[in-house]
Motif scaffolding. Structure first.
Motif, PDB file in Angstrom:
ATOM      1  N   THR A 124     -19.312   2.810  35.839  1.00 48.00           N
ATOM      2  CA  THR A 124     -18.768   2.323  37.106  1.00 48.00           C
ATOM      3  C   THR A 124     -19.378   0.980  37.489  1.00 48.00           C
ATOM      4  O   THR A 124     -18.686   0.096  37.981  1.00 48.00           O
ATOM      5  N   LEU A 125     -20.646   0.814  37.227  1.00 42.36           N
ATOM      6  CA  LEU A 125     -21.355  -0.396  37.620  1.00 42.36           C
ATOM      7  C   LEU A 125     -21.076  -1.579  36.687  1.00 42.36           C
ATOM      8  O   LEU A 125     -20.913  -2.710  37.152  1.00 42.36           O
ATOM      9  N   PHE A 126     -20.987  -1.321  35.388  1.00 44.51           N
ATOM     10  CA  PHE A 126     -20.965  -2.426  34.425  1.00 44.51           C
ATOM     11  C   PHE A 126     -19.649  -2.651  33.677  1.00 44.51           C
ATOM     12  O   PHE A 126     -19.504  -3.659  32.991  1.00 44.51           O
ATOM     13  N   TRP A 140     -13.882  -8.594  37.189  1.00 44.48           N
ATOM     14  CA  TRP A 140     -15.316  -8.452  37.422  1.00 44.48           C
ATOM     15  C   TRP A 140     -15.694  -6.980  37.524  1.00 44.48           C
ATOM     16  O   TRP A 140     -15.029  -6.212  38.225  1.00 44.48           O
ATOM     17  N   PRO A 141     -16.797  -6.592  36.913  1.00 37.65           N
ATOM     18  CA  PRO A 141     -17.326  -5.251  37.157  1.00 37.65           C
ATOM     19  C   PRO A 141     -17.983  -5.205  38.541  1.00 37.65           C
ATOM     20  O   PRO A 141     -18.276  -6.243  39.151  1.00 37.65           O
ATOM     21  N   VAL A 142     -18.239  -4.020  39.022  1.00 41.73           N
ATOM     22  CA  VAL A 142     -18.811  -3.832  40.361  1.00 41.73           C
ATOM     23  C   VAL A 142     -20.136  -4.592  40.518  1.00 41.73           C
ATOM     24  O   VAL A 142     -20.392  -5.174  41.574  1.00 41.73           O
ATOM     25  N   TRP A 143     -20.973  -4.611  39.486  1.00 39.04           N
ATOM     26  CA  TRP A 143     -22.274  -5.288  39.629  1.00 39.04           C
ATOM     27  C   TRP A 143     -22.117  -6.753  40.009  1.00 39.04           C
ATOM     28  O   TRP A 143     -22.934  -7.277  40.770  1.00 39.04           O
ATOM     29  N   LYS A 144     -21.060  -7.418  39.525  1.00 40.29           N
ATOM     30  CA  LYS A 144     -20.871  -8.832  39.870  1.00 40.29           C
ATOM     31  C   LYS A 144     -20.537  -8.999  41.349  1.00 40.29           C
ATOM     32  O   LYS A 144     -20.998  -9.938  42.000  1.00 40.29           O
ATOM     33  N   TRP A 145     -19.731  -8.082  41.864  1.00 35.21           N
ATOM     34  CA  TRP A 145     -19.411  -8.124  43.294  1.00 35.21           C
ATOM     35  C   TRP A 145     -20.677  -7.917  44.118  1.00 35.21           C
ATOM     36  O   TRP A 145     -20.876  -8.568  45.141  1.00 35.21           O
TER      37      TRP A 145
END
Length: 171
Positions: A124-126, A140-145
Motif C-alpha cells: 500500500t505504501l510503496f 505516485w505511490p502513497v509514500w510520495k504523497w
C-alpha cells in the motif's frame, strides 16, 4: 525526489524534518506571527497554516476513501489549478489560533500520519495505484504523497522561516 527503502526510514525522516521545522518557531514571538518580511512569501502563521492544511487533507483523503467516500483532490471546492485559493483557505482557517496552538495541531497531525504509516503494509505504501485518491497520471505511490506533504515542505519552509528570522534580526 528523495526515496525510502522502507516505512521506518520514511517515519524517521518525517520525525527529523518535523522536529527541525518546529524548532524554528521557538524564537518567534506571538505578536510577530502575522509579520510579512521582504524576500519571504509567507508570515510564520501562514507558513504553519499551510502545513496544517496539507497534512489535514492527506489524512482526510485516507479517511474518506476508507469510508467509501469518493475523494476529490485536492478538495471538492478547489481544483489543482486554484491552489492559491486553497492556500488562502488554510490561512483563513488556522490564523485565529496562536502559534503555540498551531504547533500543537501540526504535532498531533504528524503523529497521526506516523501512526497511519505504521499500519500500512509495504504494498500500500510503496506500490502505485493502491489508493484511489493517490492514483494520478504520474502514478505516485502513497509514500510520495506523504513525502511531498511532510518532509519536502518541512525542509523548504524551514528555510523560509530562517530567512524570515534573519530579516527580523536586521531590522
Amino acid at each position: 525526489m528523495q526515496s525510502y527503502k522502507d516505512k521506518t526510514e520514511l517515519i524517521e525522516e518525517i520525525r527529523k524534518r518535523y522536529s527541525l521545522y518546529d524548532q524554528e518557531f521557538e524564537s518567534i514571538k506571538e505578536d510577530e506571527k502575522e509579520l510579512l518580511k521582504p524576500g519571504v512569501d509567507k508570515t510564520p502563521s501562514q507558513n504553519i497554516s499551510y502545513q496544517i492544511g496539507w497534512t489535514s487533507l492527506l489524512l482526510q483523503w485516507e479517511t474518506d476513501e476508507k469510508e467509501g467516500i469518493d475523494v476529490k483532490t485536492p478538495t471538492p471546492d478547489y481544483k489543482w489549478n486554484n491552489l492559491k485559493g486553497l492556500y488562502e483557505s488554510f490561512y483563513d482557517q488556522f490564523s485565529s489560533y496562536s502559534l503555540h496552538q498551531q504547533r500543537e495541531i501540526l504535532q498531533n497531525q504528524v503523529s497521526e500520519i506516523i501512526e497511519w504509516i505504521e499500519k500500512l503494509d509495504d504494498k500500500t505504501l510503496f506500490v502505485p495505484e493502491q489508493r484511489k485518491w493517490a492514483t494520478t497520471p504520474a502514478k505516485w505511490p502513497v509514500w510520495k504523497w506523504i513525502h511531498i506533504n511532510t518532509v519536502a515542505p518541512f525542509k523548504n519552509f524551514r528555510t523560509q522561516l530562517r530567512r524570515w528570522k534573519k530579516e527580523t534580526d536586521t531590522e
